[in-house]
Scaffold this motif. Structure first.
Motif, PDB file in Angstrom:
ATOM      1  N   PHE A  92       0.875  -1.178   0.000  1.00  0.00           N
ATOM      2  CA  PHE A  92       0.000   0.000   0.000  1.00  0.00           C
ATOM      3  C   PHE A  92       0.905   1.218   0.000  1.00  0.00           C
ATOM      4  CE2 PHE A  92      -3.251  -2.836   2.105  1.00  0.00           C
ATOM      5  CZ  PHE A  92      -4.095  -2.874   1.001  1.00  0.00           C
TER       6      PHE A  92
ATOM      7  N   THR B  62       2.435   2.614  13.960  1.00  0.00           N
ATOM      8  CA  THR B  62       1.955   1.723  12.892  1.00  0.00           C
ATOM      9  C   THR B  62       0.638   1.057  13.299  1.00  0.00           C
ATOM     10  OG1 THR B  62       3.127  -0.136  13.853  1.00  0.00           O
ATOM     11  CG2 THR B  62       4.300   1.107  12.145  1.00  0.00           C
ATOM     12  N   ALA B  63      -0.023   0.472  12.304  1.00  0.00           N
ATOM     13  CA  ALA B  63      -1.248  -0.280  12.587  1.00  0.00           C
ATOM     14  C   ALA B  63      -0.932  -1.504  13.437  1.00  0.00           C
ATOM     15  CB  ALA B  63      -1.908  -0.704  11.287  1.00  0.00           C
ATOM     16  N   SER B  64       0.265  -2.032  13.277  1.00  0.00           N
ATOM     17  CA  SER B  64       0.637  -3.202  14.079  1.00  0.00           C
ATOM     18  C   SER B  64       0.598  -2.839  15.567  1.00  0.00           C
ATOM     19  CB  SER B  64       2.030  -3.698  13.695  1.00  0.00           C
ATOM     20  OG  SER B  64       2.082  -3.955  12.313  1.00  0.00           O
TER      21      SER B  64
ATOM     22  N   HIS C  14      -4.501  -9.288   8.262  1.00  0.00           N
ATOM     23  CA  HIS C  14      -3.073  -8.962   8.195  1.00  0.00           C
ATOM     24  C   HIS C  14      -2.283  -9.698   9.292  1.00  0.00           C
ATOM     25  CE1 HIS C  14       0.590  -6.395   8.530  1.00  0.00           C
ATOM     26  NE2 HIS C  14       0.442  -6.414   7.216  1.00  0.00           N
TER      27      HIS C  14
ATOM     28  N   SER D 225      -0.254  -8.677  11.267  1.00  0.00           N
ATOM     29  CA  SER D 225      -0.095  -7.937  12.527  1.00  0.00           C
ATOM     30  C   SER D 225      -1.052  -8.461  13.597  1.00  0.00           C
ATOM     31  CB  SER D 225      -0.325  -6.437  12.305  1.00  0.00           C
ATOM     32  OG  SER D 225      -1.564  -6.201  11.684  1.00  0.00           O
TER      33      SER D 225
ATOM     34  N   THR E  12     -11.715  -6.982   9.080  1.00  0.00           N
ATOM     35  CA  THR E  12     -10.845  -6.162   8.225  1.00  0.00           C
ATOM     36  C   THR E  12     -11.674  -5.436   7.175  1.00  0.00           C
ATOM     37  OG1 THR E  12      -9.154  -7.860   8.507  1.00  0.00           O
ATOM     38  CG2 THR E  12      -8.724  -6.161   6.848  1.00  0.00           C
TER      39      THR E  12
ATOM     40  N   GLY F 134     -10.855  -3.758   4.114  1.00  0.00           N
ATOM     41  CA  GLY F 134      -9.755  -3.549   3.166  1.00  0.00           C
ATOM     42  C   GLY F 134      -8.595  -4.469   3.482  1.00  0.00           C
TER      43      GLY F 134
ATOM     44  N   THR G 240      -5.281  -6.894   3.048  1.00  0.00           N
ATOM     45  CA  THR G 240      -4.004  -6.555   2.440  1.00  0.00           C
ATOM     46  C   THR G 240      -3.871  -7.111   1.020  1.00  0.00           C
ATOM     47  OG1 THR G 240      -3.161  -6.681   4.671  1.00  0.00           O
ATOM     48  CG2 THR G 240      -1.526  -6.558   2.914  1.00  0.00           C
TER      49      THR G 240
ATOM     50  N   ASP H   5      -9.861  -3.450  11.580  1.00  0.00           N
ATOM     51  CA  ASP H   5      -8.609  -3.069  10.937  1.00  0.00           C
ATOM     52  C   ASP H   5      -8.938  -2.452   9.577  1.00  0.00           C
ATOM     53  OD1 ASP H   5      -6.235  -2.819   9.610  1.00  0.00           O
ATOM     54  OD2 ASP H   5      -5.554  -4.882   9.930  1.00  0.00           O
TER      55      ASP H   5
ATOM     56  N   ALA I  30      -6.770  -0.210   8.277  1.00  0.00           N
ATOM     57  CA  ALA I  30      -5.488   0.493   8.157  1.00  0.00           C
ATOM     58  C   ALA I  30      -5.356   1.133   6.789  1.00  0.00           C
ATOM     59  CB  ALA I  30      -4.329  -0.480   8.409  1.00  0.00           C
TER      60      ALA I  30
ATOM     61  N   ASN J  45      -4.730   4.072   8.953  1.00  0.00           N
ATOM     62  CA  ASN J  45      -3.363   4.609   8.804  1.00  0.00           C
ATOM     63  C   ASN J  45      -3.314   5.789   7.843  1.00  0.00           C
ATOM     64  OD1 ASN J  45      -2.218   2.684  10.422  1.00  0.00           O
ATOM     65  ND2 ASN J  45      -0.917   1.797   8.838  1.00  0.00           N
TER      66      ASN J  45
ATOM     67  N   HIS K 291      -0.729   7.179   7.121  1.00  0.00           N
ATOM     68  CA  HIS K 291       0.515   7.001   6.341  1.00  0.00           C
ATOM     69  C   HIS K 291       0.316   6.025   5.179  1.00  0.00           C
ATOM     70  CE1 HIS K 291       2.175   3.651   9.233  1.00  0.00           C
ATOM     71  NE2 HIS K 291       1.849   3.070   8.101  1.00  0.00           N
ATOM     72  N   LYS K 292      -0.865   5.450   5.072  1.00  0.00           N
ATOM     73  CA  LYS K 292      -1.101   4.644   3.872  1.00  0.00           C
ATOM     74  C   LYS K 292      -1.781   5.466   2.782  1.00  0.00           C
ATOM     75  CE  LYS K 292      -1.367   0.014   5.905  1.00  0.00           C
ATOM     76  NZ  LYS K 292       0.083  -0.168   5.945  1.00  0.00           N
TER      77      LYS K 292
END
Ligand code: PLP
Length: 488
Positions: A90, A149-151, A192, A194, A245, A247, A249, A274, A276, A303, A305-306
Protein backbone atom coordinates in the motif's frame (compact mmCIF):
# COMPACT_ATOMS: atom_id res chain seq x y z
CA UNK A 1 29.93 31.28 14.94
CA UNK A 2 27.51 32.30 17.68
CA UNK A 3 28.67 31.50 21.18
CA UNK A 4 26.03 28.91 22.10
CA UNK A 5 26.66 26.89 18.93
CA UNK A 6 30.40 27.05 19.41
CA UNK A 7 30.05 25.61 22.89
CA UNK A 8 27.57 22.92 21.94
CA UNK A 9 29.39 21.67 18.87
CA UNK A 10 26.19 22.19 16.85
CA UNK A 11 26.13 24.17 13.62
CA UNK A 12 26.33 27.92 13.77
CA UNK A 13 22.77 29.17 13.32
CA UNK A 14 23.55 30.99 10.07
CA UNK A 15 25.33 27.91 8.75
CA UNK A 16 22.25 25.91 9.74
CA UNK A 17 20.06 28.36 7.82
CA UNK A 18 22.22 27.90 4.72
CA UNK A 19 22.20 24.09 4.92
CA UNK A 20 18.48 23.99 5.67
CA UNK A 21 17.70 26.12 2.61
CA UNK A 22 19.95 23.91 0.54
CA UNK A 23 18.15 20.85 1.92
CA UNK A 24 14.77 22.35 1.08
CA UNK A 25 16.01 22.82 -2.49
CA UNK A 26 17.28 19.25 -2.49
CA UNK A 27 13.85 17.99 -1.38
CA UNK A 28 12.00 20.07 -3.98
CA UNK A 29 14.30 18.80 -6.76
CA UNK A 30 13.89 15.24 -5.53
CA UNK A 31 10.10 15.45 -5.55
CA UNK A 32 10.14 17.07 -8.99
CA UNK A 33 12.51 14.46 -10.45
CA UNK A 34 11.48 11.36 -8.54
CA UNK A 35 10.36 9.59 -11.70
CA UNK A 36 13.93 9.67 -12.97
CA UNK A 37 14.99 7.00 -10.54
CA UNK A 38 14.15 3.29 -10.85
CA UNK A 39 11.40 2.76 -8.28
CA UNK A 40 13.14 -0.36 -7.03
CA UNK A 41 16.87 0.36 -6.74
CA UNK A 42 19.38 -1.80 -8.55
CA UNK A 43 21.34 -2.91 -5.53
CA UNK A 44 22.06 -6.22 -3.89
CA UNK A 45 22.00 -6.97 -0.15
CA UNK A 46 25.19 -5.82 1.56
CA UNK A 47 26.15 -3.33 -1.18
CA UNK A 48 25.25 -0.18 0.78
CA UNK A 49 26.91 -1.44 3.94
CA UNK A 50 30.13 -2.16 2.06
CA UNK A 51 30.13 1.33 0.55
CA UNK A 52 30.04 3.00 3.97
CA UNK A 53 32.95 3.44 6.38
CA UNK A 54 32.90 0.70 8.98
CA UNK A 55 33.95 3.10 11.77
CA UNK A 56 32.52 6.50 12.77
CA UNK A 57 34.45 9.70 11.94
CA UNK A 58 36.78 10.80 14.69
CA UNK A 59 36.51 14.47 13.80
CA UNK A 60 33.64 16.58 12.54
CA UNK A 61 32.61 16.40 8.90
CA UNK A 62 30.73 18.99 6.89
CA UNK A 63 27.05 18.68 6.11
CA UNK A 64 27.83 19.54 2.48
CA UNK A 65 29.92 16.38 2.30
CA UNK A 66 27.07 14.40 3.81
CA UNK A 67 24.57 15.71 1.28
CA UNK A 68 26.96 14.65 -1.47
CA UNK A 69 27.02 11.21 0.12
CA UNK A 70 23.24 11.12 0.11
CA UNK A 71 23.29 11.69 -3.66
CA UNK A 72 26.09 9.20 -4.18
CA UNK A 73 25.29 6.41 -1.74
CA UNK A 74 21.77 6.73 -0.40
CA UNK A 75 19.63 7.79 -3.38
CA UNK A 76 20.79 4.98 -5.69
CA UNK A 77 19.91 2.46 -2.99
CA UNK A 78 16.52 3.90 -2.09
CA UNK A 79 13.15 2.41 -2.96
CA UNK A 80 11.15 5.40 -4.10
CA UNK A 81 7.87 5.29 -2.22
CA UNK A 82 7.25 8.81 -3.49
CA UNK A 83 7.37 7.71 -7.12
CA UNK A 84 4.10 7.55 -9.06
CA UNK A 85 5.32 4.16 -10.27
CA UNK A 86 5.21 2.79 -6.73
CA UNK A 87 2.20 0.48 -6.96
CA UNK A 88 3.35 -2.24 -4.56
CA UNK A 89 1.95 -3.09 -1.10
CA UNK A 90 0.00 0.00 0.00
CA UNK A 91 1.43 3.35 -1.02
CA UNK A 92 2.77 5.92 1.41
CA UNK A 93 3.30 9.33 -0.15
CA UNK A 94 5.28 12.12 1.45
CA UNK A 95 3.10 15.03 0.35
CA UNK A 96 4.51 18.56 0.58
CA UNK A 97 2.50 19.59 3.67
CA UNK A 98 3.40 16.28 5.28
CA UNK A 99 7.11 16.83 4.64
CA UNK A 100 6.91 20.37 6.04
CA UNK A 101 5.10 18.91 9.05
CA UNK A 102 7.94 16.42 9.62
CA UNK A 103 10.51 19.22 9.38
CA UNK A 104 8.67 21.26 11.97
CA UNK A 105 8.16 18.22 14.18
CA UNK A 106 11.92 17.63 14.17
CA UNK A 107 12.57 21.31 14.90
CA UNK A 108 10.15 21.50 17.82
CA UNK A 109 11.33 18.07 18.99
CA UNK A 110 8.46 17.66 21.41
CA UNK A 111 8.04 14.49 23.41
CA UNK A 112 4.32 14.53 24.22
CA UNK A 113 4.37 11.81 26.84
CA UNK A 114 2.45 14.00 29.27
CA UNK A 115 0.12 16.91 28.59
CA UNK A 116 2.69 19.08 30.37
CA UNK A 117 5.53 18.00 28.09
CA UNK A 118 3.54 18.91 24.97
CA UNK A 119 0.28 20.79 25.52
CA UNK A 120 -0.07 21.80 21.86
CA UNK A 121 1.03 18.39 20.58
CA UNK A 122 -1.44 16.64 22.87
CA UNK A 123 -4.42 18.86 22.18
CA UNK A 124 -3.74 19.07 18.45
CA UNK A 125 -3.78 15.25 18.40
CA UNK A 126 -7.21 15.27 20.08
CA UNK A 127 -8.58 17.88 17.68
CA UNK A 128 -7.11 16.44 14.47
CA UNK A 129 -8.35 12.95 15.31
CA UNK A 130 -11.79 14.35 15.93
CA UNK A 131 -11.62 16.07 12.52
CA UNK A 132 -10.63 12.76 10.96
CA UNK A 133 -13.48 11.00 12.78
CA UNK A 134 -15.91 13.45 11.21
CA UNK A 135 -14.22 13.07 7.83
CA UNK A 136 -14.84 9.30 7.76
CA UNK A 137 -18.36 9.67 9.15
CA UNK A 138 -17.95 7.96 12.52
CA UNK A 139 -20.14 9.15 15.41
CA UNK A 140 -18.96 10.47 18.75
CA UNK A 141 -17.79 9.52 21.29
CA UNK A 142 -14.57 8.13 19.93
CA UNK A 143 -11.24 8.66 21.62
CA UNK A 144 -8.18 8.59 19.37
CA UNK A 145 -4.43 8.39 19.65
CA UNK A 146 -1.72 8.34 17.01
CA UNK A 147 0.71 5.42 17.03
CA UNK A 148 3.62 4.56 14.79
CA UNK A 149 1.95 1.72 12.89
CA UNK A 150 -1.25 -0.28 12.59
CA UNK A 151 0.64 -3.20 14.08
CA UNK A 152 1.05 -1.21 17.31
CA UNK A 153 -2.52 0.07 17.17
CA UNK A 154 -3.92 -3.45 16.83
CA UNK A 155 -1.64 -4.73 19.58
CA UNK A 156 -2.89 -2.01 21.93
CA UNK A 157 -6.53 -2.62 21.01
CA UNK A 158 -6.21 -6.33 21.71
CA UNK A 159 -4.34 -5.64 24.94
CA UNK A 160 -7.31 -3.54 26.04
CA UNK A 161 -9.73 -6.29 24.95
CA UNK A 162 -7.76 -8.89 26.90
CA UNK A 163 -7.56 -6.79 30.05
CA UNK A 164 -11.27 -5.99 29.80
CA UNK A 165 -12.13 -9.69 30.18
CA UNK A 166 -13.29 -10.53 33.70
CA UNK A 167 -10.23 -12.69 34.24
CA UNK A 168 -8.04 -10.39 36.31
CA UNK A 169 -5.28 -10.68 33.71
CA UNK A 170 -4.02 -7.14 34.23
CA UNK A 171 -3.11 -7.97 37.82
CA UNK A 172 -2.35 -11.68 37.73
CA UNK A 173 -1.04 -12.15 34.20
CA UNK A 174 -1.66 -15.34 32.26
CA UNK A 175 1.30 -17.60 32.98
CA UNK A 176 0.97 -20.43 35.48
CA UNK A 177 -2.76 -20.06 35.98
CA UNK A 178 -4.79 -23.28 36.22
CA UNK A 179 -7.97 -21.26 36.46
CA UNK A 180 -7.49 -19.49 33.12
CA UNK A 181 -8.62 -21.38 30.02
CA UNK A 182 -7.21 -20.65 26.57
CA UNK A 183 -8.20 -17.26 25.17
CA UNK A 184 -8.99 -16.83 21.49
CA UNK A 185 -9.23 -13.99 19.00
CA UNK A 186 -10.95 -14.40 15.64
CA UNK A 187 -9.97 -12.86 12.33
CA UNK A 188 -10.51 -13.89 8.74
CA UNK A 189 -8.04 -16.03 6.88
CA UNK A 190 -7.23 -12.83 4.92
CA UNK A 191 -6.45 -10.69 8.00
CA UNK A 192 -3.07 -8.96 8.20
CA UNK A 193 -0.18 -10.74 9.93
CA UNK A 194 -0.10 -7.94 12.53
CA UNK A 195 -3.11 -9.63 14.15
CA UNK A 196 -1.12 -12.83 14.55
CA UNK A 197 1.84 -10.87 15.90
CA UNK A 198 -0.36 -9.16 18.47
CA UNK A 199 -1.83 -12.52 19.51
CA UNK A 200 1.66 -13.93 20.03
CA UNK A 201 2.91 -10.89 21.97
CA UNK A 202 -0.16 -10.85 24.20
CA UNK A 203 0.29 -14.47 25.20
CA UNK A 204 -2.61 -15.94 23.21
CA UNK A 205 -0.04 -17.71 21.07
CA UNK A 206 -0.58 -18.76 17.49
CA UNK A 207 -3.03 -21.34 18.81
CA UNK A 208 -4.98 -18.47 20.29
CA UNK A 209 -5.95 -17.06 16.93
CA UNK A 210 -8.72 -18.57 14.85
CA UNK A 211 -8.57 -17.80 11.13
CA UNK A 212 -12.18 -17.80 10.04
CA UNK A 213 -13.10 -18.98 6.54
CA UNK A 214 -14.01 -16.44 3.87
CA UNK A 215 -16.67 -16.37 1.15
CA UNK A 216 -16.10 -16.27 -2.60
CA UNK A 217 -15.15 -12.60 -2.38
CA UNK A 218 -12.59 -13.26 0.40
CA UNK A 219 -14.76 -11.66 3.10
CA UNK A 220 -15.11 -13.20 6.53
CA UNK A 221 -18.05 -15.61 6.67
CA UNK A 222 -20.10 -14.57 9.73
CA UNK A 223 -21.72 -18.01 9.96
CA UNK A 224 -18.30 -19.63 10.10
CA UNK A 225 -17.35 -17.07 12.76
CA UNK A 226 -20.41 -17.98 14.85
CA UNK A 227 -19.67 -21.70 14.52
CA UNK A 228 -16.03 -21.20 15.55
CA UNK A 229 -17.01 -19.17 18.62
CA UNK A 230 -19.73 -21.62 19.63
CA UNK A 231 -17.35 -24.56 19.32
CA UNK A 232 -14.82 -22.72 21.47
CA UNK A 233 -17.41 -21.88 24.10
CA UNK A 234 -18.49 -25.53 24.22
CA UNK A 235 -14.83 -26.54 24.69
CA UNK A 236 -14.27 -24.03 27.50
CA UNK A 237 -12.16 -21.58 25.48
CA UNK A 238 -12.73 -17.88 26.26
CA UNK A 239 -13.44 -15.77 23.16
CA UNK A 240 -11.74 -12.42 23.61
CA UNK A 241 -12.09 -10.33 20.47
CA UNK A 242 -13.02 -10.38 16.82
CA UNK A 243 -10.94 -8.49 14.26
CA UNK A 244 -12.85 -7.48 11.15
CA UNK A 245 -10.84 -6.16 8.23
CA UNK A 246 -12.13 -3.32 6.10
CA UNK A 247 -9.75 -3.55 3.17
CA UNK A 248 -7.65 -6.70 3.40
CA UNK A 249 -4.00 -6.55 2.44
CA UNK A 250 -4.18 -8.90 -0.54
CA UNK A 251 -7.37 -7.87 -2.31
CA UNK A 252 -8.92 -5.01 -0.24
CA UNK A 253 -11.95 -7.20 0.45
CA UNK A 254 -14.29 -5.85 3.10
CA UNK A 255 -15.58 -8.06 5.88
CA UNK A 256 -19.33 -7.83 6.59
CA UNK A 257 -18.97 -5.66 9.66
CA UNK A 258 -22.73 -5.20 10.39
CA UNK A 259 -23.23 -8.97 10.82
CA UNK A 260 -19.96 -9.35 12.74
CA UNK A 261 -20.84 -6.40 15.02
CA UNK A 262 -24.24 -7.95 15.71
CA UNK A 263 -22.62 -11.21 16.76
CA UNK A 264 -20.05 -9.41 18.95
CA UNK A 265 -22.85 -7.45 20.66
CA UNK A 266 -24.84 -10.64 21.27
CA UNK A 267 -21.85 -12.42 22.81
CA UNK A 268 -20.27 -9.42 24.51
CA UNK A 269 -17.05 -9.62 22.45
CA UNK A 270 -14.67 -6.78 21.71
CA UNK A 271 -14.78 -5.84 18.02
CA UNK A 272 -11.63 -4.37 16.52
CA UNK A 273 -11.82 -3.09 12.94
CA UNK A 274 -8.61 -3.07 10.94
CA UNK A 275 -9.18 -0.38 8.31
CA UNK A 276 -5.49 0.49 8.16
CA UNK A 277 -5.58 0.91 4.39
CA UNK A 278 -9.20 1.34 3.35
CA UNK A 279 -10.41 3.57 6.18
CA UNK A 280 -9.17 6.65 4.33
CA UNK A 281 -11.60 5.90 1.48
CA UNK A 282 -14.50 6.76 3.78
CA UNK A 283 -13.43 10.41 3.41
CA UNK A 284 -15.14 10.26 -0.01
CA UNK A 285 -18.89 10.12 0.71
CA UNK A 286 -19.59 7.53 -1.98
CA UNK A 287 -17.21 5.08 -0.26
CA UNK A 288 -18.70 5.65 3.20
CA UNK A 289 -20.66 2.36 3.00
CA UNK A 290 -17.38 0.51 3.62
CA UNK A 291 -17.81 1.74 7.20
CA UNK A 292 -21.31 0.30 7.64
CA UNK A 293 -21.46 -1.18 11.11
CA UNK A 294 -18.05 0.21 12.10
CA UNK A 295 -19.63 2.68 14.52
CA UNK A 296 -20.37 -0.33 16.73
CA UNK A 297 -16.72 -1.34 16.94
CA UNK A 298 -14.85 -1.06 20.23
CA UNK A 299 -11.70 -0.02 18.39
CA UNK A 300 -10.72 0.96 14.87
CA UNK A 301 -7.38 1.51 13.17
CA UNK A 302 -6.84 3.75 10.13
CA UNK A 303 -3.36 4.61 8.80
CA UNK A 304 -2.98 8.12 7.37
CA UNK A 305 0.51 7.00 6.34
CA UNK A 306 -1.10 4.64 3.87
CA UNK A 307 -3.71 6.60 1.95
CA UNK A 308 -3.83 10.12 3.36
CA UNK A 309 -0.52 11.24 1.90
CA UNK A 310 1.15 11.38 5.32
CA UNK A 311 4.85 10.52 5.49
CA UNK A 312 5.76 7.55 7.66
CA UNK A 313 4.67 7.14 10.37
CA UNK A 314 1.09 7.83 11.43
CA UNK A 315 -1.49 5.28 12.52
CA UNK A 316 -4.73 6.31 14.20
CA UNK A 317 -6.31 4.13 16.85
CA UNK A 318 -9.81 5.12 17.90
CA UNK A 319 -11.73 3.48 20.68
CA UNK A 320 -15.18 3.74 22.20
CA UNK A 321 -13.66 2.19 25.34
CA UNK A 322 -11.16 4.82 26.35
CA UNK A 323 -11.09 3.58 29.94
CA UNK A 324 -10.28 0.04 28.88
CA UNK A 325 -7.37 1.24 26.74
CA UNK A 326 -6.15 3.45 29.55
CA UNK A 327 -6.49 0.70 32.16
CA UNK A 328 -4.39 -1.59 30.01
CA UNK A 329 -1.46 0.86 29.86
CA UNK A 330 -1.62 3.59 32.48
CA UNK A 331 1.16 3.22 35.02
CA UNK A 332 2.20 6.49 36.59
CA UNK A 333 5.44 6.41 38.58
CA UNK A 334 6.14 9.27 40.94
CA UNK A 335 8.49 11.01 38.52
CA UNK A 336 5.73 11.30 35.93
CA UNK A 337 3.01 12.57 38.24
CA UNK A 338 1.65 16.03 37.46
CA UNK A 339 -0.88 18.21 39.21
CA UNK A 340 -3.05 18.58 36.12
CA UNK A 341 -3.22 14.87 35.23
CA UNK A 342 -6.48 14.31 37.06
CA UNK A 343 -8.20 17.24 35.33
CA UNK A 344 -11.12 16.61 32.95
CA UNK A 345 -9.37 18.33 30.04
CA UNK A 346 -6.02 16.62 30.47
CA UNK A 347 -4.86 13.79 28.25
CA UNK A 348 -1.52 12.17 29.01
CA UNK A 349 -0.75 10.30 25.81
CA UNK A 350 1.69 7.94 27.55
CA UNK A 351 -1.35 6.28 29.17
CA UNK A 352 -2.62 4.76 25.92
CA UNK A 353 0.16 2.52 24.68
CA UNK A 354 3.53 0.91 25.34
CA UNK A 355 5.80 3.81 24.51
CA UNK A 356 6.32 6.59 26.97
CA UNK A 357 7.80 8.98 24.42
CA UNK A 358 5.47 10.32 21.75
CA UNK A 359 6.41 12.12 18.54
CA UNK A 360 4.39 15.16 17.55
CA UNK A 361 2.75 13.30 14.67
CA UNK A 362 -0.50 15.28 14.70
CA UNK A 363 1.29 18.28 13.23
CA UNK A 364 1.83 16.79 9.77
CA UNK A 365 -1.72 15.43 9.67
CA UNK A 366 -3.08 18.85 10.61
CA UNK A 367 -1.12 20.48 7.79
CA UNK A 368 -2.23 17.84 5.30
CA UNK A 369 -5.94 18.10 6.12
CA UNK A 370 -5.79 21.89 5.94
CA UNK A 371 -3.68 21.97 2.82
CA UNK A 372 -5.77 19.52 0.77
CA UNK A 373 -9.09 20.22 2.44
CA UNK A 374 -11.52 17.35 2.93
CA UNK A 375 -12.77 17.59 -0.64
CA UNK A 376 -9.21 17.62 -1.99
CA UNK A 377 -8.36 14.42 -0.12
CA UNK A 378 -11.60 12.79 -1.26
CA UNK A 379 -10.86 13.77 -4.87
CA UNK A 380 -7.45 12.06 -4.76
CA UNK A 381 -8.88 8.87 -3.27
CA UNK A 382 -11.70 8.86 -5.81
CA UNK A 383 -9.17 9.21 -8.62
CA UNK A 384 -7.10 6.28 -7.34
CA UNK A 385 -10.19 4.09 -7.25
CA UNK A 386 -11.02 5.20 -10.79
CA UNK A 387 -7.51 4.29 -11.96
CA UNK A 388 -7.91 0.84 -10.39
CA UNK A 389 -11.25 0.37 -12.14
CA UNK A 390 -9.67 1.43 -15.42
CA UNK A 391 -6.81 -1.06 -15.03
CA UNK A 392 -9.34 -3.75 -14.04
CA UNK A 393 -11.30 -3.05 -17.23
CA UNK A 394 -8.15 -3.34 -19.31
CA UNK A 395 -7.31 -6.67 -17.65
CA UNK A 396 -10.79 -8.01 -18.36
CA UNK A 397 -10.63 -6.93 -21.98
CA UNK A 398 -7.11 -8.18 -22.61
CA UNK A 399 -6.68 -11.66 -24.00
CA UNK A 400 -3.54 -12.46 -22.00
CA UNK A 401 -4.52 -11.37 -18.48
CA UNK A 402 -7.32 -12.09 -16.04
CA UNK A 403 -8.53 -10.73 -12.71
CA UNK A 404 -8.08 -13.02 -9.71
CA UNK A 405 -10.34 -10.97 -7.42
CA UNK A 406 -12.89 -8.21 -7.92
CA UNK A 407 -11.27 -4.78 -8.12
CA UNK A 408 -11.80 -3.24 -4.68
CA UNK A 409 -11.03 0.43 -3.99
CA UNK A 410 -7.49 0.98 -5.29
CA UNK A 411 -6.42 -2.67 -5.53
CA UNK A 412 -6.23 -4.89 -8.62
CA UNK A 413 -5.14 -8.53 -8.36
CA UNK A 414 -4.49 -10.11 -11.73
CA UNK A 415 -2.38 -12.65 -13.52
CA UNK A 416 -1.14 -13.37 -16.98
CA UNK A 417 -3.08 -16.27 -18.43
CA UNK A 418 -2.28 -16.86 -22.09
CA UNK A 419 -4.72 -19.01 -24.04
CA UNK A 420 -3.87 -22.70 -23.87
CA UNK A 421 -1.73 -22.49 -20.71
CA UNK A 422 -3.75 -23.95 -17.85
CA UNK A 423 -1.20 -25.68 -15.69
CA UNK A 424 -1.32 -23.82 -12.35
CA UNK A 425 2.36 -24.29 -11.53
CA UNK A 426 3.46 -23.00 -14.91
CA UNK A 427 1.08 -20.07 -14.59
CA UNK A 428 2.58 -19.22 -11.18
CA UNK A 429 6.10 -19.37 -12.64
CA UNK A 430 5.11 -17.27 -15.65
CA UNK A 431 3.57 -14.58 -13.46
CA UNK A 432 6.59 -14.46 -11.20
CA UNK A 433 8.69 -13.80 -14.29
CA UNK A 434 6.33 -11.09 -15.56
CA UNK A 435 6.52 -9.36 -12.18
CA UNK A 436 10.32 -9.63 -12.04
CA UNK A 437 10.60 -8.21 -15.54
CA UNK A 438 8.37 -5.22 -14.72
CA UNK A 439 10.20 -4.48 -11.48
CA UNK A 440 13.65 -4.79 -13.07
CA UNK A 441 12.63 -2.36 -15.76
CA UNK A 442 12.45 0.38 -13.11
CA UNK A 443 9.40 2.41 -14.07
CA UNK A 444 7.07 0.51 -11.74
CA UNK A 445 7.28 -1.45 -8.55
CA UNK A 446 4.49 -4.00 -8.18
CA UNK A 447 4.16 -6.65 -5.48
CA UNK A 448 2.46 -10.02 -5.45
CA UNK A 449 0.16 -12.12 -3.33
CA UNK A 450 -1.70 -15.39 -3.57
CA UNK A 451 -5.42 -15.42 -4.20
CA UNK A 452 -6.96 -18.81 -3.44
CA UNK A 453 -3.52 -20.32 -3.85
CA UNK A 454 -2.80 -18.67 -7.20
CA UNK A 455 0.16 -16.34 -7.67
CA UNK A 456 -1.27 -12.88 -8.31
CA UNK A 457 0.36 -9.70 -9.58
CA UNK A 458 -0.99 -7.02 -7.30
CA UNK A 459 -1.32 -3.35 -8.22
CA UNK A 460 -2.37 -0.88 -5.53
CA UNK A 461 -3.06 2.74 -6.38
CA UNK A 462 -2.55 5.22 -3.59
CA UNK A 463 0.41 7.35 -4.55
CA UNK A 464 -0.50 10.99 -4.84
CA UNK A 465 1.32 11.43 -8.15
CA UNK A 466 0.04 8.39 -10.03
CA UNK A 467 -2.15 9.34 -12.98
CA UNK A 468 -3.87 7.97 -16.03
CA UNK A 469 -0.60 8.20 -18.00
CA UNK A 470 0.96 5.70 -15.61
CA UNK A 471 -1.93 3.29 -15.97
CA UNK A 472 -1.52 3.35 -19.75
CA UNK A 473 2.20 2.71 -19.56
CA UNK A 474 1.67 -0.04 -16.99
CA UNK A 475 -0.72 -1.81 -19.40
CA UNK A 476 1.90 -1.48 -22.15
CA UNK A 477 4.63 -2.77 -19.83
CA UNK A 478 2.52 -5.76 -18.80
CA UNK A 479 1.78 -6.67 -22.41
CA UNK A 480 5.41 -6.17 -23.42
CA UNK A 481 6.63 -8.36 -20.57
CA UNK A 482 4.19 -11.13 -21.38
CA UNK A 483 4.79 -11.55 -25.11
CA UNK A 484 8.36 -13.01 -25.01
CA UNK A 485 7.70 -14.98 -21.82
CA UNK A 486 4.51 -16.58 -23.14
CA UNK A 487 6.37 -17.70 -26.24
CA UNK A 488 9.01 -19.59 -24.20
C1 PLP B 1 -4.96 -4.35 6.52
C2 PLP B 1 -3.63 -4.04 7.15
N1 PLP B 1 -3.54 -3.98 8.47
C3 PLP B 1 -2.37 -3.70 9.07
C4 PLP B 1 -1.23 -3.46 8.36
C5 PLP B 1 0.06 -3.15 9.07
O1 PLP B 1 0.39 -1.83 8.89
P1 PLP B 1 1.64 -1.15 9.63
O2 PLP B 1 2.77 -1.25 8.68
O3 PLP B 1 1.21 0.27 9.86
O4 PLP B 1 1.89 -1.88 10.89
C6 PLP B 1 -1.28 -3.51 6.97
C7 PLP B 1 -0.07 -3.24 6.16
O5 PLP B 1 -0.09 -3.15 4.96
C8 PLP B 1 -2.50 -3.82 6.35
O6 PLP B 1 -2.60 -3.92 5.01
Amino acid sequence: MDNASAMSGDLDIEEFRRVAHQTADWIADYLRDVERYPVLPRVTPGQVRRSLPAAPPVTAESLDQMIDDIDRLILPATTHWNSPGFLAYFASTGSAPGIVGEMLTAALNVNAMLWRTGPAATELEVVVLDWLRQMVGLPEPLFGVINDTASSSTLYALAAARDALAADIHRRGMAGRDDLPRLRVYASAEAHSSVDKAAIVLGFGKAGICHVATDDDLRMDPNALRRAIEEDLAAGVIPCAVIATVGTTSTASIDPVPAIAELCAELGLWLHVDAAYAGAAAVAPEFRPIFDGVKRADSIVVNPHKWLFTPMDCSVLWTRRRDALRNAFAIVPEYLRTAESAGPDTVDLMDYGVSLGRRFRALKLWLIIRSFGVTGLAARIREHCRLATELGRWVQQSSGFELLAPVSLGVVCMRAHPAGLDDEQRLDALNEKVLTQINEDGQFFLSHTRVRGRYAIRVAFGNLRTSEVHVRSLCDALSAALVPLAAM
